[in-house]
Scaffold this active site. Structure first.
Site, PDB file in Angstrom:
ATOM      1  N   LYS A   1      -0.203   5.196   8.157  1.00 42.84           N
ATOM      2  CA  LYS A   1       0.425   5.553   6.868  1.00 42.84           C
ATOM      3  C   LYS A   1      -0.620   5.662   5.763  1.00 42.84           C
ATOM      4  CE  LYS A   1       1.199   2.184   4.552  1.00 42.84           C
ATOM      5  NZ  LYS A   1       1.452   0.908   3.872  1.00 42.84           N
TER       6      LYS A   1
ATOM      7  N   LYS B   1      -6.777   1.985  -2.823  1.00 40.62           N
ATOM      8  CA  LYS B   1      -6.476   1.252  -1.577  1.00 40.62           C
ATOM      9  C   LYS B   1      -6.515   2.196  -0.361  1.00 40.62           C
ATOM     10  CE  LYS B   1      -4.884  -1.601   1.470  1.00 40.62           C
ATOM     11  NZ  LYS B   1      -5.767  -2.596   2.089  1.00 40.62           N
TER      12      LYS B   1
ATOM     13  N   SER C   1       0.874  -1.182   0.000  1.00 36.00           N
ATOM     14  CA  SER C   1       0.000   0.000   0.000  1.00 36.00           C
ATOM     15  C   SER C   1       0.910   1.230   0.000  1.00 36.00           C
ATOM     16  CB  SER C   1      -0.900  -0.001   1.234  1.00 36.00           C
ATOM     17  OG  SER C   1      -1.634  -1.195   1.326  1.00 36.00           O
TER      18      SER C   1
HETATM   19  P1  NAD Z   1       5.223  -6.456   7.480  1.00 34.59           P
HETATM   20  O1  NAD Z   1       5.872  -5.371   8.246  1.00 34.59           O
HETATM   21  O2  NAD Z   1       4.702  -7.644   8.189  1.00 34.59           O
HETATM   22  O3  NAD Z   1       6.219  -6.973   6.331  1.00 34.59           O
HETATM   23  C1  NAD Z   1       7.063  -6.131   5.607  1.00 34.59           C
HETATM   24  C2  NAD Z   1       8.310  -6.928   5.277  1.00 34.59           C
HETATM   25  O4  NAD Z   1       9.146  -6.128   4.426  1.00 34.59           O
HETATM   26  C3  NAD Z   1       9.148  -7.306   6.504  1.00 34.59           C
HETATM   27  O5  NAD Z   1       9.408  -8.701   6.495  1.00 34.59           O
HETATM   28  C4  NAD Z   1      10.421  -6.465   6.353  1.00 34.59           C
HETATM   29  O6  NAD Z   1      11.583  -7.119   6.858  1.00 34.59           O
HETATM   30  C5  NAD Z   1      10.491  -6.309   4.849  1.00 34.59           C
HETATM   31  N1  NAD Z   1      11.240  -5.134   4.388  1.00 34.59           N
HETATM   32  C6  NAD Z   1      11.112  -3.854   4.802  1.00 34.59           C
HETATM   33  N2  NAD Z   1      11.926  -3.043   4.092  1.00 34.59           N
HETATM   34  C7  NAD Z   1      12.580  -3.839   3.217  1.00 34.59           C
HETATM   35  C8  NAD Z   1      13.564  -3.602   2.212  1.00 34.59           C
HETATM   36  N3  NAD Z   1      14.026  -2.367   1.957  1.00 34.59           N
HETATM   37  N4  NAD Z   1      14.032  -4.658   1.512  1.00 34.59           N
HETATM   38  C9  NAD Z   1      13.566  -5.915   1.748  1.00 34.59           C
HETATM   39  N5  NAD Z   1      12.649  -6.207   2.689  1.00 34.59           N
HETATM   40  C10 NAD Z   1      12.162  -5.180   3.414  1.00 34.59           C
HETATM   41  O7  NAD Z   1       4.044  -5.738   6.649  1.00 34.59           O
HETATM   42  P2  NAD Z   1       2.728  -6.434   6.051  1.00 34.59           P
HETATM   43  O8  NAD Z   1       1.672  -6.427   7.092  1.00 34.59           O
HETATM   44  O9  NAD Z   1       3.097  -7.676   5.357  1.00 34.59           O
HETATM   45  O10 NAD Z   1       2.312  -5.315   4.974  1.00 34.59           O
HETATM   46  C11 NAD Z   1       3.015  -5.176   3.747  1.00 34.59           C
HETATM   47  C12 NAD Z   1       2.272  -4.144   2.903  1.00 34.59           C
HETATM   48  O11 NAD Z   1       0.931  -4.603   2.656  1.00 34.59           O
HETATM   49  C13 NAD Z   1       2.129  -2.786   3.580  1.00 34.59           C
HETATM   50  O12 NAD Z   1       2.260  -1.780   2.593  1.00 34.59           O
HETATM   51  C14 NAD Z   1       0.721  -2.821   4.174  1.00 34.59           C
HETATM   52  O13 NAD Z   1       0.182  -1.525   4.339  1.00 34.59           O
HETATM   53  C15 NAD Z   1      -0.011  -3.647   3.138  1.00 34.59           C
HETATM   54  N6  NAD Z   1      -1.166  -4.427   3.618  1.00 34.59           N
HETATM   55  C16 NAD Z   1      -1.122  -5.118   4.804  1.00 34.59           C
HETATM   56  C17 NAD Z   1      -2.236  -5.864   5.205  1.00 34.59           C
HETATM   57  C18 NAD Z   1      -2.232  -6.662   6.494  1.00 34.59           C
HETATM   58  O14 NAD Z   1      -3.308  -7.141   6.909  1.00 34.59           O
HETATM   59  N7  NAD Z   1      -1.101  -6.872   7.156  1.00 34.59           N
HETATM   60  C19 NAD Z   1      -3.385  -5.909   4.395  1.00 34.59           C
HETATM   61  C20 NAD Z   1      -3.374  -5.226   3.180  1.00 34.59           C
HETATM   62  C21 NAD Z   1      -2.269  -4.473   2.795  1.00 34.59           C
END
Ligand code: NAD
Length: 293
Positions: free
Chosen positions: A241, A172, A97
């Site tokens: 965010k 989104k 997102s």
């Molecule tokens: P999360 O924090 O669980 O996972 C993010 C991952 O990215 C982590 O494993 C982190 O180590 C990795 N990361 C961060 N910076 C990095 C980089 N520069 N290089 C490589 N790896 C890196 O987050 P999430 O909950 O999986 O969410 C991911 C995205 O999806 C976000 O943008 C969030 O807003 C969106 N989202 C989340 C949900 C939810 O229910 N969790 C639902 C819809 C959308």
């Protein structure tokens, strides 16, 4: 034989999404800053662990990012493009997102190096990521989204083509304003009802058969609040965010945003008072604490 798919970001959402792609037979190369998560995924799911973003871009025709925000996506894409400056039609699919203006910038930079960009954020949470039932909100040129379809069919229940690059991310963020408002209001209403003497379970039953129903009354409150877990797998900081992104879109549009601004203020206040990484459902616990219950 499927083309190689790169996947960067194996967190709450990325891990089950990448796992579904590997299970569907895609040849995967994965990377996450968390080296253990990356190595563990590679070992369990027959993928290759890339040592960095450049390694993923060197190996893959299509690179999916599932990262906390657009800044992280940009850092990964820049490192990848530096490693492979001639994209020759390779595809970057940002399923995070991110903010639409960041996506548009990324698309311009990428296009100058021969890469196409599709933004394809998702809705449905960890549960629907696990079952491959996400809603996918795709922005990008039709032919580029067409190329993503075999991937989207594995990850999602439905793909909505909402407009050019950036439109998926705008959609989104606006969805999440509704989601954030719905959870906040459901939680407040149930707290008020409890003070009055109504049972939360009874309130949910009535609301879900009435005009007050929303996603929070239908699932979140019962699943994460009444159960006492307060753990949905979506961090409150990530929602804050998304609300900031939506606020930026509203400001640029010059449209009235009274309720959106009020909802954002409450979530920001909770975010400032709760520890980093707290789950979004801690907003409800925070309200309960304010109410002294
Ligand atoms: P999360 O924090 O669980 O996972 C993010 C991952 O990215 C982590 O494993 C982190 O180590 C990795 N990361 C961060 N910076 C990095 C980089 N520069 N290089 C490589 N790896 C890196 O987050 P999430 O909950 O999986 O969410 C991911 C995205 O999806 C976000 O943008 C969030 O807003 C969106 N989202 C989340 C949900 C939810 O229910 N969790 C639902 C819809 C959308």
């Amino acid at each position: 034989m499927s083309p190689v798919v790169g996947f960067v970001g194996l967190g709450h959402m990325g891990h089950p999404m990448a796992r579904n792609l590997a299970a569907a037979g895609f040849d995967m190369v994965v990377f996450d800053l968390d080296r253990d998560a990356c190595a563990g995924f590679a070992e369990s799911h027959g993928a290759t662990a890339g040592g960095d973003a450049g390694a993923v871009f060197r190996a893959a025709d299509t690179v999916i990012t599932m990262l906390p925000n657009g800044r992280a996506v940009r850092a990964v894409a820049e490192a990848g493009i530096a490693a492979v400056p001639e994209g020759r039609g390779r595809l970057i699919v940002d399923m995070s997102s991110s903010a639409p203006h960041e996506t548009a910038e990324l698309a311009r930079t990428a296009a100058a190096h021969g890469y196409a960009v599709v933004d394809a954020p998702v809705s449905g949470g960890v549960g629907r990521a696990e079952t491959g039932d996400l809603s996918i909100l795709a922005g990008g040129a039709g032919a580029d989204v067409d190329r993503c379809e075999p991937i989207f069919e594995v990850l999602g229940r439905e793909t909505f083509r909402v407009g050019p690059v950036g439109a998926g991310h705008a959609m989104k963020a606006l969805n999440n304003v509704m989601s954030a408002a719905g959870l906040l209001l459901a939680a407040e209403t149930i707290l008020v009802g409890r003070r009055y003497g109504l049972e939360p379970e009874v309130m949910l039953k009535v609301l879900n058969a009435s005009t007050g129903m929303n996603h929070a009354t239908q699932t979140k409150i019962a699943q994460y609040v009444l159960s006492g877990t307060y753990a949905s797998g979506f961090a409150l900081d990530l929602m804050v965010k998304d609300l900031a992104t939506a606020g930026g879109i509203a400001r640029a549009a010059g449209a009235p945003y009274l309720m959106g601004s009020a909802v954002t203020s409450v979530w920001e206040l909770a975010g400032a008072q709760l520890p980093p990484g707290a789950d979004q459902m801690r907003l409800v616990r925070w309200l309960e604490d304010l109410a002294g219950t």
